[in-house]
Design a protein around this motif. Sequence first.
Motif, short mmCIF file in Angstrom:
data_model
loop_
_atom_site.label_atom_id
_atom_site.label_comp_id
_atom_site.label_asym_id
_atom_site.label_seq_id
_atom_site.Cartn_x
_atom_site.Cartn_y
_atom_site.Cartn_z
N LYS A 16 0.70 -1.27 -0.08
CA LYS A 16 0.01 -0.15 0.02
C LYS A 16 0.95 1.31 -0.02
O LYS A 16 0.50 2.15 -0.44
CB LYS A 16 -0.91 -0.04 1.21
CG LYS A 16 -1.89 -1.15 1.11
CD LYS A 16 -2.93 -1.05 2.35
CE LYS A 16 -3.83 -2.12 2.42
NZ LYS A 16 -4.83 -2.04 3.54
N HIS A 17 1.93 1.04 0.69
CA HIS A 17 3.06 2.25 0.57
C HIS A 17 3.74 2.64 -0.54
O HIS A 17 4.19 3.75 -0.72
CB HIS A 17 4.03 2.01 1.64
CG HIS A 17 3.61 1.77 2.84
ND1 HIS A 17 4.19 1.12 4.06
CD2 HIS A 17 2.32 2.17 3.72
CE1 HIS A 17 3.52 1.21 5.19
NE2 HIS A 17 2.49 1.63 5.06
N VAL A 18 3.54 1.79 -1.50
CA VAL A 18 4.00 2.09 -2.87
C VAL A 18 2.81 2.10 -4.16
O VAL A 18 3.08 2.00 -5.22
CB VAL A 18 5.00 0.97 -3.47
CG1 VAL A 18 6.14 1.18 -2.53
CG2 VAL A 18 4.72 -0.54 -3.25
N GLN A 19 1.94 2.59 -3.54
CA GLN A 19 0.48 2.49 -4.40
C GLN A 19 0.21 1.33 -5.41
O GLN A 19 -0.02 1.55 -6.49
CB GLN A 19 0.72 4.08 -5.06
CG GLN A 19 0.51 5.50 -4.42
CD GLN A 19 1.78 5.71 -3.50
OE1 GLN A 19 2.87 5.58 -4.24
NE2 GLN A 19 1.58 5.95 -2.18
N ALA A 20 0.53 0.18 -4.79
CA ALA A 20 0.08 -0.92 -5.20
C ALA A 20 -1.35 -0.96 -5.69
O ALA A 20 -2.23 -0.43 -4.96
CB ALA A 20 0.49 -2.12 -4.73
N ARG A 21 -1.76 -1.62 -6.93
CA ARG A 21 -3.18 -1.88 -7.10
C ARG A 21 -3.68 -3.04 -6.27
O ARG A 21 -2.85 -3.87 -5.80
CB ARG A 21 -3.44 -1.94 -8.60
CG ARG A 21 -2.75 -3.22 -9.54
CD ARG A 21 -3.38 -3.25 -10.97
NE ARG A 21 -2.76 -4.31 -11.52
CZ ARG A 21 -3.15 -5.59 -11.65
NH1 ARG A 21 -4.28 -5.74 -11.11
NH2 ARG A 21 -2.55 -6.43 -12.35
N GLN A 22 -5.01 -3.46 -6.33
CA GLN A 22 -5.43 -4.48 -5.64
C GLN A 22 -5.16 -5.86 -6.54
O GLN A 22 -5.18 -5.88 -7.65
CB GLN A 22 -7.06 -4.67 -5.66
CG GLN A 22 -7.51 -3.22 -4.87
CD GLN A 22 -7.07 -3.53 -3.36
OE1 GLN A 22 -7.19 -4.51 -2.68
NE2 GLN A 22 -6.33 -2.43 -2.82
N TYR A 23 -4.63 -6.72 -5.74
CA TYR A 23 -4.22 -8.08 -6.12
C TYR A 23 -4.75 -9.33 -5.38
O TYR A 23 -4.38 -9.90 -4.67
CB TYR A 23 -2.75 -8.36 -6.00
CG TYR A 23 -2.00 -7.34 -6.56
CD1 TYR A 23 -2.11 -6.73 -7.98
CD2 TYR A 23 -0.83 -6.70 -5.82
CE1 TYR A 23 -1.11 -5.93 -8.45
CE2 TYR A 23 -0.01 -5.76 -6.31
CZ TYR A 23 -0.08 -5.38 -7.78
OH TYR A 23 0.54 -4.47 -8.27
N PRO A 24 -6.29 -9.45 -5.74
CA PRO A 24 -7.14 -10.45 -4.67
C PRO A 24 -6.58 -11.88 -5.11
O PRO A 24 -6.46 -12.56 -3.84
CB PRO A 24 -8.52 -10.43 -5.58
CG PRO A 24 -8.21 -9.60 -6.69
CD PRO A 24 -7.25 -8.62 -6.60
N LEU A 25 -6.10 -12.37 -6.39
CA LEU A 25 -5.57 -13.60 -6.29
C LEU A 25 -4.31 -13.92 -5.62
O LEU A 25 -4.04 -14.88 -5.06
CB LEU A 25 -5.70 -14.08 -7.93
CG LEU A 25 -6.98 -14.41 -8.51
CD1 LEU A 25 -6.85 -14.67 -10.03
CD2 LEU A 25 -7.58 -15.69 -7.76
N TYR A 26 -3.36 -12.88 -5.94
CA TYR A 26 -2.20 -12.89 -5.52
C TYR A 26 -2.21 -12.92 -3.98
O TYR A 26 -1.31 -13.88 -3.31
CB TYR A 26 -1.34 -11.88 -5.79
CG TYR A 26 -0.08 -11.73 -5.20
CD1 TYR A 26 1.03 -12.26 -5.33
CD2 TYR A 26 -0.08 -10.43 -4.14
CE1 TYR A 26 2.10 -12.18 -4.52
CE2 TYR A 26 1.12 -10.31 -3.50
CZ TYR A 26 2.32 -11.34 -3.58
OH TYR A 26 3.52 -10.95 -2.71
N ASN A 27 -3.09 -12.03 -3.33
CA ASN A 27 -3.14 -12.09 -1.90
C ASN A 27 -3.51 -13.23 -1.26
O ASN A 27 -2.97 -13.82 -0.27
CB ASN A 27 -4.20 -11.15 -1.60
CG ASN A 27 -3.86 -9.55 -1.84
OD1 ASN A 27 -2.96 -9.28 -2.40
ND2 ASN A 27 -4.74 -8.61 -1.57
#
Length: 256
Positions: A16-27
């Motif tokens: 979140k600190h590097v403005q990552a987009r959402q990664y539901p599968l990766y998560n």
Amino acid sequence: MARSSNLASNVLGELKHVQARQYPLYNAILKHAFDTHQPVFAKSIFAKRYAELSDDGEWFANQLVANSCLEGYGAQQIWNFSNKLDNDEYARRVRQHALDESRHSTMFISMLNLVYPGLDLDHDTLSKIDDMQPKFTPTQHPDIAKVPEEERLFELESINELVQVHITEIRALVLQYMVRDALLKHAPEESHARLKKFSDSLIRDEAKHINYSAEIFEDYASRGNNKDFFYQMFEDRLCDFNELTKIELEREDIEL
């Protein structure tokens, strides 16, 4: 960063600190892998032993030099890896990673000098330290030409290798927090502000490296029947990585 079974959540928080987009599968894949095979480097004994070793100023000074060497070597290896990737976008991202690693190599020596001001090193040692820093820049770096087609890594092989790199970067992120504690423990007070900036930069870069590969994994796992395969691949690579880490710890006479 907490070194515990909550590591997956901590990694996602760093993204979140590097403005990552959402990664539901990766998560979901990351949490599953960490629940199935808790990373050895996230266990409390790992952090405790590092803290014990780093109490020794000479050991920690040598560790900073070793980190510089490893980052420099890693920069060269990662650049070579980029030339094997058939996918141009993967190669571009990996080359940026290599540039960062090269910069880190020099940063560790800068931190060494801040922690131990006036450190007296002989000419040969200084020369060796300088030689192990690749000093890549966006305009001065190795060739970007791809290897012959028969030597290239195509999609599945590329992803497999990137998972290994990804887990290495997660371990590096954990280690950066341990290193920061040791830096501030040994450094004079007047060096703390600059050291914190160096440390913040290193942590941010590790998060960026985790992010670019996470984005590749999310896109890959979202296509066709890749999700189940990717779950297994990540679990297998983490298991392999744990075994390698255990071997490293045995050399330091650390029991898990």
